[in-house]
Design a protein around this motif. Structure first.
Motif, short mmCIF file in Angstrom:
data_model
loop_
_atom_site.label_atom_id
_atom_site.label_comp_id
_atom_site.label_asym_id
_atom_site.label_seq_id
_atom_site.Cartn_x
_atom_site.Cartn_y
_atom_site.Cartn_z
N PRO A 50 0.84 -1.21 0.00
CA PRO A 50 0.00 0.00 0.00
C PRO A 50 0.87 1.25 0.00
CG PRO A 50 0.10 -0.90 2.21
CD PRO A 50 0.90 -1.83 1.33
N THR A 51 1.34 1.63 -1.17
CA THR A 51 2.23 2.77 -1.31
C THR A 51 1.61 4.04 -0.72
OG1 THR A 51 3.13 1.84 -3.36
CG2 THR A 51 3.47 4.19 -2.99
N LEU A 52 2.38 4.75 0.08
CA LEU A 52 1.96 6.04 0.61
C LEU A 52 2.31 7.13 -0.39
CD1 LEU A 52 0.90 7.59 3.24
CD2 LEU A 52 3.32 8.06 3.64
N VAL A 53 1.36 8.01 -0.66
CA VAL A 53 1.55 9.14 -1.55
C VAL A 53 1.15 10.40 -0.80
CG1 VAL A 53 0.81 10.27 -3.69
CG2 VAL A 53 1.17 7.79 -3.66
N HIS A 54 2.08 11.35 -0.69
CA HIS A 54 1.79 12.60 0.02
C HIS A 54 2.02 13.77 -0.94
CE1 HIS A 54 1.52 15.80 2.78
NE2 HIS A 54 2.73 15.77 3.30
N VAL A 55 0.95 14.48 -1.24
CA VAL A 55 1.01 15.68 -2.06
C VAL A 55 1.28 16.85 -1.11
CG1 VAL A 55 -0.20 17.14 -3.72
CG2 VAL A 55 -0.61 14.67 -3.70
N THR A 56 2.48 17.40 -1.16
CA THR A 56 2.94 18.31 -0.11
C THR A 56 2.73 19.79 -0.41
OG1 THR A 56 5.19 18.64 -0.95
CG2 THR A 56 4.77 16.63 0.34
N GLY A 57 2.44 20.12 -1.66
CA GLY A 57 2.44 21.53 -2.07
C GLY A 57 3.77 21.96 -2.63
N ALA A 58 4.81 21.17 -2.34
CA ALA A 58 6.15 21.44 -2.87
C ALA A 58 6.68 20.24 -3.64
CB ALA A 58 7.11 21.80 -1.74
N GLY A 59 5.78 19.36 -4.03
CA GLY A 59 6.16 18.12 -4.69
C GLY A 59 5.53 16.94 -4.00
N VAL A 62 6.62 9.70 -2.36
CA VAL A 62 6.15 8.34 -2.59
C VAL A 62 6.97 7.41 -1.69
CG1 VAL A 62 5.95 6.46 -4.27
CG2 VAL A 62 5.43 8.81 -4.96
N VAL A 63 6.30 6.61 -0.88
CA VAL A 63 6.98 5.68 0.02
C VAL A 63 6.66 4.25 -0.40
CG1 VAL A 63 7.36 4.96 2.40
CG2 VAL A 63 6.83 7.36 1.90
N VAL A 87 6.91 14.50 -8.69
CA VAL A 87 7.37 13.59 -7.64
C VAL A 87 8.80 13.98 -7.30
CG1 VAL A 87 7.86 11.20 -7.03
CG2 VAL A 87 5.86 11.74 -8.44
N ARG A 88 9.02 14.36 -6.04
CA ARG A 88 10.34 14.85 -5.64
C ARG A 88 11.10 13.87 -4.77
NH1 ARG A 88 10.70 20.58 -3.10
NH2 ARG A 88 12.86 19.86 -3.11
N TRP A 89 10.37 12.99 -4.05
CA TRP A 89 11.03 12.07 -3.13
C TRP A 89 10.43 10.68 -3.28
CZ3 TRP A 89 8.40 16.49 -1.57
CH2 TRP A 89 9.18 17.60 -1.20
N ARG A 192 -0.03 13.16 12.84
CA ARG A 192 -0.25 11.92 13.59
C ARG A 192 -0.33 10.73 12.61
NH1 ARG A 192 -1.87 12.62 18.97
NH2 ARG A 192 -3.00 10.64 18.93
N LEU A 193 0.64 10.73 11.69
CA LEU A 193 0.69 9.76 10.60
C LEU A 193 2.01 8.99 10.70
CD1 LEU A 193 -0.33 8.61 7.85
CD2 LEU A 193 0.74 10.61 6.76
N LEU A 194 1.91 7.68 10.62
CA LEU A 194 3.06 6.80 10.83
C LEU A 194 3.15 5.81 9.67
CD1 LEU A 194 5.26 5.94 12.91
CD2 LEU A 194 3.51 4.57 14.04
N CYS A 195 4.30 5.80 9.01
CA CYS A 195 4.54 4.86 7.91
C CYS A 195 5.62 3.89 8.36
CB CYS A 195 4.96 5.62 6.66
SG CYS A 195 5.10 4.59 5.19
N VAL A 196 5.27 2.60 8.49
CA VAL A 196 6.17 1.64 9.11
C VAL A 196 6.62 0.52 8.17
CG1 VAL A 196 5.24 2.11 11.40
CG2 VAL A 196 4.27 0.22 10.05
N GLY A 197 6.32 0.64 6.88
CA GLY A 197 6.76 -0.40 5.95
C GLY A 197 6.22 -1.76 6.34
N GLY A 198 7.11 -2.74 6.49
CA GLY A 198 6.69 -4.11 6.79
C GLY A 198 6.61 -4.44 8.26
#
Length: 311
Positions: A50-59, A62-63, A87-89, A192-198
Motif C-alpha cells: 500500500p504505497t503512501l503518496v503525500h502531495v505536499t504543495g512542494a512536490g 512516494v513511500v 514527484v520529488r522524493w 499523527r501519521l506513521l509509515c512503518v513499511g513491513g
C-alpha cells in the motif's frame, strides 16, 4: 475519526483512480494505493504494497513504490490524476523486491526525484536486487515484470534524521534486525501519521523469513509509543488495527516458545490450538504460523541456552 478516513482505512472510500491503481484518501493530501493484503503471488501480480503518496504543495512524496514497472506506471498515472506536482522524493523503507522495484517507473521522470533509503537498505539492495528481480520474475512471469530494472537509492536516511517534504516534517527511525535487516519508519507528528513499511500487519500472520523476533518486538514497542491516528504498514489502519495486534502476536509467539523451552518441551506445545489463541482466523495462519514457530524457536533457543532474557 471521520467517515472518509474510516472508509479509506477499511479499503474503500473516495479515491482517485486511473488504470488499475487506486489511491484512497487518508488525509488532505495523503493517499494510499489500494493493494492486496496478501503475500506475493501470481494471482495478485505482486501488487501487495500500500504505497503512501503525500502531495505536499512542494512536490510529491512516494513511500515504497511497489513491485514492478507496470505498477509504478499505474501509480504515477493515478498521482497525475490527483495533482500536477512533480514527484520529488521516493523512499524505500526496506529491501524487499515488492516494495522497491517500481523505482524504475519514477527514475524516468525529469527532474529525477531523490531516491532515499537507510544505508543498510541501500547496501542490501545493491547486494541482492539482481537476485530478487530474477526471483520475482520467475514467480510472477516475464509479462508482469517487463521493463522493470533496478534503481538504487541513495543512503540518505539515518535514525534521528528529519525529512522535510513541503510543510510536513517526518521523523526518521531506522530499526536494524527487525522485520527485515533494516526497517525505516517515517513519522509525521503534526499529522499523527506513521509509515512503518513491513513492521505492522493487519489480520494476517507476519512473515518472518528474514526477521529477528526480538528485534521486531523492540521496534514495535518503539513505534507504538508515537502518538498516531493512522498507520501505513502492509495494510493501512489505526494503531489498534495494526501495531497492537502485530506486537501481541509476536509477544504470544515469544512467550509460547519461552514457556516450552523452560518446560523442556518442543514446538508442538506452541503449535497447539490453545496456544494459537485469537490468531487462528488470520490469513495464512495454517501455512505461515508453523514456519514462524520454527524461526522463533531457533532464535530464542540460542538466547535461552546463553541465559539471556526472552521477555
Amino acid at each position: 475519526m471521520g467517515a472518509l478516513l474510516a472508509m479509506a482505512l477499511g479499503g474503500a472510500g473516495p479515491a482517485a483512480a486511473l488504470g488499475r491503481v487506486v489511491l484512497a484518501r487518508l488525509q488532505p493530501g495523503v493517499y494510499v494505493a489500494s493493494a492486496a493484503n496478501a503475500e506475493v503471488a501470481l494471482a495478485n501480480a505482486g501488487e501487495v504494497v500500500p504505497t503512501l503518496v503525500h502531495v505536499t504543495g512542494a512536490g510529491v512524496l512516494v513511500v515504497d513504490p511497489g513491485p514492478h514497472l507496470a505498477w509504478g506506471n499505474g501509480l504515477l498515472a493515478a498521482i497525475r490524476a490527483v495533482t500536477p506536482e512533480p514527484v520529488r522524493w521516493v523512499v524505500n523503507t526496506h529491501a524487499h523486491p515488492e516494495n522497491v522495484l517500481a523505482n524504475a517507473a519514477f527514475a524516468r521522470l525529469r527532474p529525477r526525484p531523490a531516491f532515499l533509503a537507510s544505508a543498510a537498505t541501500a547496501g542490501l539492495m545493491r547486494q541482492r536486487c539482481e537476485a530478487c528481480l530474477a526471483r520475482l520474475s520467475a514467480q510472477l512471469g516475464p509479462a508482469a515484470m517487463r521493463g522493470t530494472r533496478i534503481v538504487l537509492p541513495e543512503p540518505g536516511l539515518r535514525h534521528g534524521d528529519r525529512l522535510q517534504t513541503g510543510a510536513t516534517a517526518w521523523e526518521v527511525q531506522v530499526h536494524a534486525g527487525a522485520h527485515s535487516a533494516a526497517d525505516t519508519v517515517l513519522y509525521a507528528p503534526r499529522r499523527r501519521l506513521l509509515c512503518v513499511g513491513g513492521l505492522a500487519y493487519r489480520d494476517r500472520v507476519p512473515e518472518m523469513q528474514e526477521a529477528s523476533l526480538q528485534g521486531w518486538r523492540r521496534a514495535l514497542r518503539a513505534v507504538s509509543a508515537l502518538p498516531a491516528d493512522i498507520v501505513v504498514g502492509t495494510a493501512p489502519g489505526t494503531p489498534a488495527q495494526t501495531l497492537a495486534p502485530t506486537l501481541a502476536y509476536l509477544d504470544a509467539l515469544a512467550g509460547g516458545v519461552a514457556a516450552a523451552l523452560e518446560a523442556g518441551g518442543d514446538a508442538a506445545r506452541v503449535l497447539s490450538p490453545a496456544a494459537a489463541g485469537p490468531y487462528r482466523h488470520w490469513r495464512y495462519f495454517a501455512s505461515r504460523h508453523p514456519l514462524n514457530v520454527q524461526h522463533a524457536w531457533r532464535e530464542l533457543e540460542d538466547l535461552w541456552m546463553n541465559g539471556e532474557p526472552l521477555a
